[in-house]
Design a protein around this motif. Structure first.
Motif, PDB file in Angstrom:
ATOM      1  N   ALA A 165       0.790  -1.231   0.000  1.00  0.00           N
ATOM      2  CA  ALA A 165       0.000   0.000   0.000  1.00  0.00           C
ATOM      3  C   ALA A 165       0.822   1.281   0.000  1.00  0.00           C
ATOM      4  O   ALA A 165       0.340   2.329  -0.421  1.00  0.00           O
ATOM      5  N   TRP A 166       2.047   1.235   0.453  1.00  0.00           N
ATOM      6  CA  TRP A 166       2.821   2.461   0.658  1.00  0.00           C
ATOM      7  C   TRP A 166       3.174   3.132  -0.674  1.00  0.00           C
ATOM      8  O   TRP A 166       3.819   2.544  -1.524  1.00  0.00           O
ATOM      9  N   ASP A 167       2.707   4.345  -0.876  1.00  0.00           N
ATOM     10  CA  ASP A 167       3.135   5.194  -1.996  1.00  0.00           C
ATOM     11  C   ASP A 167       2.523   6.571  -1.796  1.00  0.00           C
ATOM     12  O   ASP A 167       2.067   6.915  -0.703  1.00  0.00           O
ATOM     13  N   SER A 168       2.450   7.361  -2.852  1.00  0.00           N
ATOM     14  CA  SER A 168       2.044   8.763  -2.706  1.00  0.00           C
ATOM     15  C   SER A 168       0.568   8.935  -2.363  1.00  0.00           C
ATOM     16  O   SER A 168       0.148  10.033  -2.000  1.00  0.00           O
ATOM     17  N   ARG A 169      -0.232   7.862  -2.444  1.00  0.00           N
ATOM     18  CA  ARG A 169      -1.660   7.996  -2.145  1.00  0.00           C
ATOM     19  C   ARG A 169      -1.930   8.192  -0.666  1.00  0.00           C
ATOM     20  O   ARG A 169      -2.991   8.654  -0.278  1.00  0.00           O
ATOM     21  N   PRO A 176       4.414   1.801   9.453  1.00  0.00           N
ATOM     22  CA  PRO A 176       5.583   1.670  10.325  1.00  0.00           C
ATOM     23  C   PRO A 176       6.709   2.593   9.875  1.00  0.00           C
ATOM     24  O   PRO A 176       6.883   2.833   8.671  1.00  0.00           O
ATOM     25  N   LYS A 177       7.471   3.078  10.831  1.00  0.00           N
ATOM     26  CA  LYS A 177       8.436   4.148  10.571  1.00  0.00           C
ATOM     27  C   LYS A 177       9.410   3.814   9.456  1.00  0.00           C
ATOM     28  O   LYS A 177       9.767   4.680   8.639  1.00  0.00           O
ATOM     29  N   SER A 180       9.464   2.556   4.386  1.00  0.00           N
ATOM     30  CA  SER A 180       9.962   3.116   3.129  1.00  0.00           C
ATOM     31  C   SER A 180      11.320   2.559   2.740  1.00  0.00           C
ATOM     32  O   SER A 180      11.712   2.624   1.573  1.00  0.00           O
ATOM     33  N   GLN A 181      12.044   2.010   3.696  1.00  0.00           N
ATOM     34  CA  GLN A 181      13.357   1.449   3.398  1.00  0.00           C
ATOM     35  C   GLN A 181      13.260   0.210   2.516  1.00  0.00           C
ATOM     36  O   GLN A 181      14.243  -0.193   1.897  1.00  0.00           O
ATOM     37  N   ASN A 182      12.100  -0.408   2.469  1.00  0.00           N
ATOM     38  CA  ASN A 182      11.924  -1.641   1.704  1.00  0.00           C
ATOM     39  C   ASN A 182      11.113  -1.449   0.427  1.00  0.00           C
ATOM     40  O   ASN A 182      10.742  -2.427  -0.225  1.00  0.00           O
ATOM     41  N   ILE A 183      10.814  -0.197   0.071  1.00  0.00           N
ATOM     42  CA  ILE A 183       9.983   0.062  -1.101  1.00  0.00           C
ATOM     43  C   ILE A 183      10.609   1.164  -1.947  1.00  0.00           C
ATOM     44  O   ILE A 183      10.969   2.229  -1.444  1.00  0.00           O
ATOM     45  N   TYR A 184      10.718   0.877  -3.233  1.00  0.00           N
ATOM     46  CA  TYR A 184      11.099   1.891  -4.216  1.00  0.00           C
ATOM     47  C   TYR A 184       9.901   2.096  -5.136  1.00  0.00           C
ATOM     48  O   TYR A 184       9.302   1.121  -5.601  1.00  0.00           O
ATOM     49  N   VAL A 185       9.546   3.344  -5.384  1.00  0.00           N
ATOM     50  CA  VAL A 185       8.328   3.656  -6.143  1.00  0.00           C
ATOM     51  C   VAL A 185       8.699   4.340  -7.454  1.00  0.00           C
ATOM     52  O   VAL A 185       9.541   5.258  -7.475  1.00  0.00           O
TER      53      VAL A 185
END
Length: 436
Positions: A165-169, A176-177, A180-185
């Motif tokens: 789910a993590w992205d600009s939306r 969790p803090k 973002s370390q595990n996701i490149y968008v």
């Protein structure tokens, strides 16, 4: 802006007058469920309909209003509602017990069917939702590659777990803090940005996760060569390619991967393969999926109380057996016809509306140009989408509040004609709002 509000207010009044029992049910529901619902996508202002029954291509609300269903539970009801053959199979299974902690013949039959049907799938595992399917596919990719991160496309929907789910939306504060370390968008349809990311971080990246056609973002098709480029980049940088075919499996016998001729390493599925019941599945290369084999030491655990339950698989087998190439082509043909009817109205009225369509799925955007990624859909006029949505509901056409439209195999030429006429009336009514 004031004119928008006046028009919308009038349409809302019509809606309330047509649906007093839905309003009553919503007010009761709101006492027990936040927003009166348990799925965010089911809510729209002033309140969602309460549907009492669905048959074939139609929904019937608690006030007795009929709607042609061009949403089909967000693409999952590919054969419409209460399909007689699918219902019979589910009811027969129900009489034999619904779930037990053992293998059942339907698991074997359905796994063989899907492995033979979808090009990338050599072995498969069942779960209970698309969210679970992408979660386990990512886990498999990370375990297989011994890496911890993924690349996903901005605005893509892969379920509700954090990595998906993590992205600009979203407001990043809800995650969790360190997620973002595990996701490149990267933007969809931008293979150059993906290669830039891989050139810097390939040692950390397990997989590229992509919908072959972006669904929630607005049925955005891949540009020519884009998916093939992702396949080549995955091979070049030794990462896995994961296709989320939860929505796109309906596009061809073997899904979008067969349609576009690109084979991923892993595929995630849900929606249509459950025949109207909760379902998910993920599968791919044998060497990856064999990590889940519990007969081997150090296997990758995968649980779920209702994974592969008898009712879901019985309905799913019947659904996929019915979904042959003739039915897919029929849906595609009717979808083209509806698209052309809407385009004709748009052209005659000089309305700044664009349509994106792939097969039996399309999306209406109040933009000058067709969007090629999620960021470009943000230029669409949300107020106009809201007005169109409620105008369509008031005329018996049920689409997603965001403009998603999709067809089922039980739809007819008459349904398309009626929908085309309704879109024409609604858009022409909106012309005073669209003067440029």
């Amino acid at each position: 802006m004031g004119l928008y509000k006046d028009v919308y207010k009038k349409d809302v009044e019509t809606y309330i007058n047509k649906t007093p029992e839905s309003k009553n049910k919503y007010e009761i529901a709101n006492n027990y469920m936040p927003g009166g619902e348990t799925r965010s996508v089911c809510f729209h202002k002033p309140y969602p309909l309460t549907i009492e029954e669905a048959r074939g291509a139609y929904l019937y609300d608690i006030d007795g209003n009929r709607y042609i269903d061009f949403l089909n539970n967000y693409t999952s009801m590919v054969h419409g509602h209460a399909h007689e053959h699918i219902a019979e199979k589910a009811q027969f299974a129900l009489k034999k017990g619904t779930a037990y902690a053992a293998t059942i013949p339907e698991k074997i039959q359905f796994s063989e069917l899907l492995c033979n049907r979808v090009p990338s799938i050599k072995k498969i595992r069942f779960c209970n939702s698309g969210t679970e399917a992408t979660m386990f596919a990512i886990r498999a990719a990370c375990t297989f590659t011994k890496k911890t991160s993924i690349i996903k496309m901005d605005g893509a929907y892969h379920g509700t777990h954090d990595l998906a789910a993590w992205d600009s939306r979203y407001n990043t504060a809800v995650f969790p803090k360190n997620i973002s370390q595990n996701i490149y968008v990267a933007p969809f349809n931008d293979s150059e940005t993906i290669e830039q990311i891989l050139s810097l971080h390939a040692d950390d990246i397990a997989a590229i996760l992509v919908e072959p056609v972006m669904g929630v973002a607005g049925v955005i098709p891949p540009n020519e060569g884009y998916l093939d480029k992702l396949r080549k980049l995955a091979d070049k940088y030794q990462v896995l390619l994961i296709f989320d075919e939860v929505q796109t499996l309906r596009l061809d016998i073997g899904g979008a991967q067969e349609m576009y001729g690109v084979t991923p390493d892993l595929t995630c599925m849900a929606k249509i393969i459950g025949g109207g019941f909760p379902v998910g599945a993920f599968g791919g290369k044998k060497e990856i999926m064999n990590m889940f084999d519990p007969s081997k030491d150090g296997f990758l655990a995968h649980g779920g109380t209702f994974n592969g339950n008898k009712v879901t698989l019985s309905a799913g087998i019947a659904t996929m057996q019915l979904l042959d190439i003739d039915k897919i082509e029929k849906m595609n043909s009717l979808s083209i016809e509806l698209e052309n009817k809407i385009k004709k109205t748009v052209k005659q009225s000089n309305i700044p509306v664009t349509l994106t369509r792939v097969g039996s799925m399309m999306n209406i955007h109040f933009t000058e140009n067709k969007p090629e990624n999620y960021a470009e859909t943000l230029h669409s006029n949300k107020e106009l989408i809201d007005i169109l949505h409620i105008k369509l509901l008031n005329r018996g056409i049920f689409i997603a509040p965001r403009g998603l439209i999709n067809l089922s195999t039980v739809m007819t030429q008459q349904n398309i004609q009626e929908a085309g006429d309704v879109f024409k009336d609604a858009l022409q009514e909106m012309m005073p709002l669209l003067d440029r």
